[in-house]
Design a protein around this motif. Structure first.
Motif, PDB file in Angstrom:
ATOM      1  N   GLU A  30       0.830  -1.197   0.000  1.00  0.00           N
ATOM      2  CA  GLU A  30       0.000   0.000   0.000  1.00  0.00           C
ATOM      3  C   GLU A  30       0.870   1.254   0.000  1.00  0.00           C
ATOM      4  OE1 GLU A  30      -4.024  -1.720   2.196  1.00  0.00           O
ATOM      5  OE2 GLU A  30      -2.774  -0.234   3.219  1.00  0.00           O
ATOM      6  N   ARG A  31       0.213   2.383  -0.096  1.00  0.00           N
ATOM      7  CA  ARG A  31       0.888   3.685  -0.186  1.00  0.00           C
ATOM      8  C   ARG A  31       0.865   4.356   1.176  1.00  0.00           C
ATOM      9  NH1 ARG A  31       0.945   7.878  -4.681  1.00  0.00           N
ATOM     10  NH2 ARG A  31       0.978   9.935  -3.689  1.00  0.00           N
ATOM     11  N   THR A  48       5.666   3.398  -1.469  1.00  0.00           N
ATOM     12  CA  THR A  48       4.972   2.120  -1.473  1.00  0.00           C
ATOM     13  C   THR A  48       5.742   1.140  -0.603  1.00  0.00           C
ATOM     14  OG1 THR A  48       4.173   0.302  -2.826  1.00  0.00           O
ATOM     15  CG2 THR A  48       6.159   1.381  -3.570  1.00  0.00           C
ATOM     16  N   SER A  56      -1.200   3.434   6.124  1.00  0.00           N
ATOM     17  CA  SER A  56      -1.139   3.238   4.677  1.00  0.00           C
ATOM     18  C   SER A  56      -2.546   3.113   4.097  1.00  0.00           C
ATOM     19  CB  SER A  56      -0.324   1.978   4.358  1.00  0.00           C
ATOM     20  OG  SER A  56      -0.973   0.823   4.869  1.00  0.00           O
ATOM     21  N   ARG A  57      -2.624   3.171   2.769  1.00  0.00           N
ATOM     22  CA  ARG A  57      -3.894   3.021   2.066  1.00  0.00           C
ATOM     23  C   ARG A  57      -3.633   2.457   0.679  1.00  0.00           C
ATOM     24  NH1 ARG A  57      -4.527   6.658  -1.962  1.00  0.00           N
ATOM     25  NH2 ARG A  57      -3.230   8.537  -1.924  1.00  0.00           N
ATOM     26  N   ARG A  58      -4.682   1.938   0.088  1.00  0.00           N
ATOM     27  CA  ARG A  58      -4.573   1.500  -1.294  1.00  0.00           C
ATOM     28  C   ARG A  58      -4.530   2.719  -2.208  1.00  0.00           C
ATOM     29  NH1 ARG A  58      -8.819  -3.617  -1.739  1.00  0.00           N
ATOM     30  NH2 ARG A  58      -7.790  -4.938  -0.140  1.00  0.00           N
ATOM     31  N   TYR A  59      -3.924   2.569  -3.376  1.00  0.00           N
ATOM     32  CA  TYR A  59      -3.739   3.708  -4.273  1.00  0.00           C
ATOM     33  C   TYR A  59      -4.102   3.306  -5.705  1.00  0.00           C
ATOM     34  CZ  TYR A  59       0.629   1.313  -5.443  1.00  0.00           C
ATOM     35  OH  TYR A  59       1.552   0.391  -5.837  1.00  0.00           O
TER      36      TYR A  59
END
Length: 572
Positions: free
Chosen positions: A358-359, A368, A400-403
């Motif tokens: 994740e970002r 990342t 973090s999060r998805r990108y």
């Protein structure tokens, strides 16, 4: 034994010294000429010059000790008779100094008689109580003592030389002072003056004798320190041998067994992961990560168990007990940090706020997460050497999060052309996780990442960019400004643009009437180019201004200047 006798009978030292002199003389004669018959040895005329000097040194030391003892007796008598506190304090200080001097002289005499033997080794009383600190010190104490002696020997020699020079410089002065006083006593006739000179002579003789004895002791110590000791070469080796054959060997065996087991299991785990689990995407299988975490924990426990078994079979229960206490101490300390370790365990299992693939934002830059472990790896594809490693403690503070694939990772790339704060134009030469370098008007400027991002970089090389120019004409062209003048200006600038080297990158040209200003009728000229023409940014801006002026010259248009119009009423 010699130190004990010295306190009670000084002349007994003389007997011991003479006996030692006889033994030294016999040993030297045996070493030099062992084949000489005893009859010839008994026919020797007498002691050598070295032996006579040695005897004189013994006698001088004994005389100094006797003088100090007599002075102590006199000072103690004066102390008992003193009534004033100031006198008592002064006498007590002098007694302490003389007592310390007496101890030093007696120790020097004993070492002198024994040939420089270190008496400190015989002054430690045995301790029958068990002390784990002392037991642990005994493991490395002999080795450290020899290494310390080896390192301190140059400093000790330099100190002794300095003291020798000190006494050598003052002894002749004291001798001349005694001679001068003796000469004065011969020529003076006044009894009070002779009495004063006699007291002064005794004081300076005492000072001379003290300097002489101190010089003799320092000279002996210096000669002993400079003399090569054949045993020194084997002492360090013996200390190392003793260290590595006792508890030191047990400690190294335990440490070696721990490291062998630990790294063997770790490399086996990596081999298993690379061969068996290579088709599985990292971070997607909770069971695989949980198994890896449990295996690493069991690896540490098993390695510690093997080390403890090694110590048990070696019979070294001291180090084994210390290891157990150390492990209990670690467990007690970790008890206070259970919540934090639970968070880190969730991160290692990839179920925490930070997840692999994740970002995440770190130091103002997007990254990342390529690897999530005790030492995690973050990567930015647009930075040179854009890979950093963070500890699990640092990663635990991030989120973090998805990108999306279209999200940018940095405002610029190397070789892009950017504008900072609308006025600094340059080409990106280098960008790393710490700095960005721009080529600005032939020079190179370096910005930190924080400073660079704070200047709001505008990237001209990505996509398209536009250049807007305002140009004004005089109000006398008001009637045709939106018709004939506008059409002629569009055609003129369009034709000239086709002649420029960046004409192929032109996407759109917009020329239109903008506004009626205070002193002029203004046009807006907007040229849109692709990013390939970014290096001509300032050249295009100057070209549009220059071409608009050429159009005025071509068609006879007047360029106004700022005017101020004043309206007056009739008769004013």
């Amino acid at each position: 034994m010699l130190l004990f006798v010295t306190h009670y009978n000084t002349w007994f030292f003389l007997v011991i010294a003479l006996a030692l002199l006889t033994q030294v003389s016999m040993a030297r004669e045996d070493a030099v000429s062992p084949a000489v018959p005893p009859s010839v040895q008994s026919a020797a005329e007498g002691p050598t010059a070295a032996e006579q000097e040695l005897e004189q040194n013994f006698l001088a030391l004994i005389e100094s000790i006797t003088n100090v003892k007599n002075e102590l007796i006199e000072l103690k008598r004066q102390l008992r008779a003193a009534q004033d506190d100031v006198d008592k304090k002064k006498l007590t200080g002098e007694i302490d100094k003389l007592t310390l001097r007496q101890e030093k002289l007696e120790i020097a005499l004993e070492e002198f008689a024994l040939g420089g033997v270190d008496l400190d080794l015989f002054r430690e009383l045995p301790d029958t109580k068990f002390d784990w600190k002392k037991e642990l010190q005994d493991v490395v104490k002999p080795l450290l003592i020899e290494l310390k002696k080896l390192s301190e020997r140059p400093r000790m020699i330099e100190k002794l030389r300095s003291e020798q020079k000190y006494y050598q410089a003052r002894l002749p002065i004291a001798q001349r002072a005694v001679q001068k006083i003796e000469e004065l006593k011969k020529v003076v006739a006044s009894p009070p003056l002779k009495k004063e000179l006699t007291g002064l002579e005794a004081e300076w003789k005492k000072r001379r004798d003290e300097l002489n004895s101190q010089l003799m002791v320092v000279t002996f110590q210096l000669e002993d320190a400079l003399a090569p000791d054949p045993e020194d070469e084997g002492k360090i080796a013996a200390s190392f041998k003793e260290f590595f054959s006792g508890r030191g060997l047990n400690f190294l065996l335990a440490l070696g067994s721990f490291l062998v087991v630990y790294f063997s299991l770790i490399y086996a785990s990596r081999f298993f992961s690379s061969v068996v689990l290579r088709r599985k995407k990292r971070g997607e299988h909770f069971i695989a990560r949980l198994s890896n975490l449990l295996f690493q924990s069991l690896t540490v426990i098993l390695a510690l168990f093997v080390a403890m078994v090694m110590l048990y079979f070696r019979g070294d229960f001291l180090i084994l007990g210390l290891l157990v206490i150390f492990l209990f101490g670690i467990a007690w300390t970790l008890r206070q940090s259970v919540p934090r370790y639970l968070t880190e365990a969730k991160i290692l299992l990839n179920i925490g706020p930070v997840r692999e693939g994740e970002r995440v934002m770190y130091n103002g830059i997007p990254w990342t997460i390529t690897s999530l472990n005790v030492s995690s790896t973050l990567q930015n594809p647009l930075l040179r050497r854009g890979t950093i490693r963070l500890s699990i403690e640092e990663v635990a503070n991030l989120h973090s999060r998805r990108y999306a694939k279209e999200e940018p990772w940095f405002p610029s790339r190397e070789n892009d052309f950017v504008i900072l704060d609308g006025d600094v134009f340059g080409k990106v030469l280098l960008q790393t996780p710490e700095i960005v370098q721009l080529q600005v008007i032939g020079s190179v400027k370096t910005f930190s990442i924080e400073n660079y991002l704070g200047k709001n970089p505008r990237n001209l090389s990505i996509g398209n960019f536009s250049i807007a120019v305002t140009f004004g004409l005089d109000y006398k062209h008001q009637a045709e400004i939106t018709t004939t003048v506008l059409e002629q200006l569009k055609a003129f600038i369009g034709e000239r643009l086709q002649e420029q080297p960046y004409s192929d990158q032109l996407k759109e040209l917009i020329i239109d009437f903008n506004e009626a200003g205070a002193s002029s009728l203004d046009f807006i000229i907007v040229a849109v180019f692709s990013g390939d023409a970014a290096e001509h940014y300032w050249g295009i801006r100057r070209f549009l201004q220059r071409t608009a002026v050429n159009a005025c010259n071509q068609y006879g248009w007047t360029i106004p200047f700022n005017q101020l119009t004043i309206h007056t009423e009739p008769g004013s």
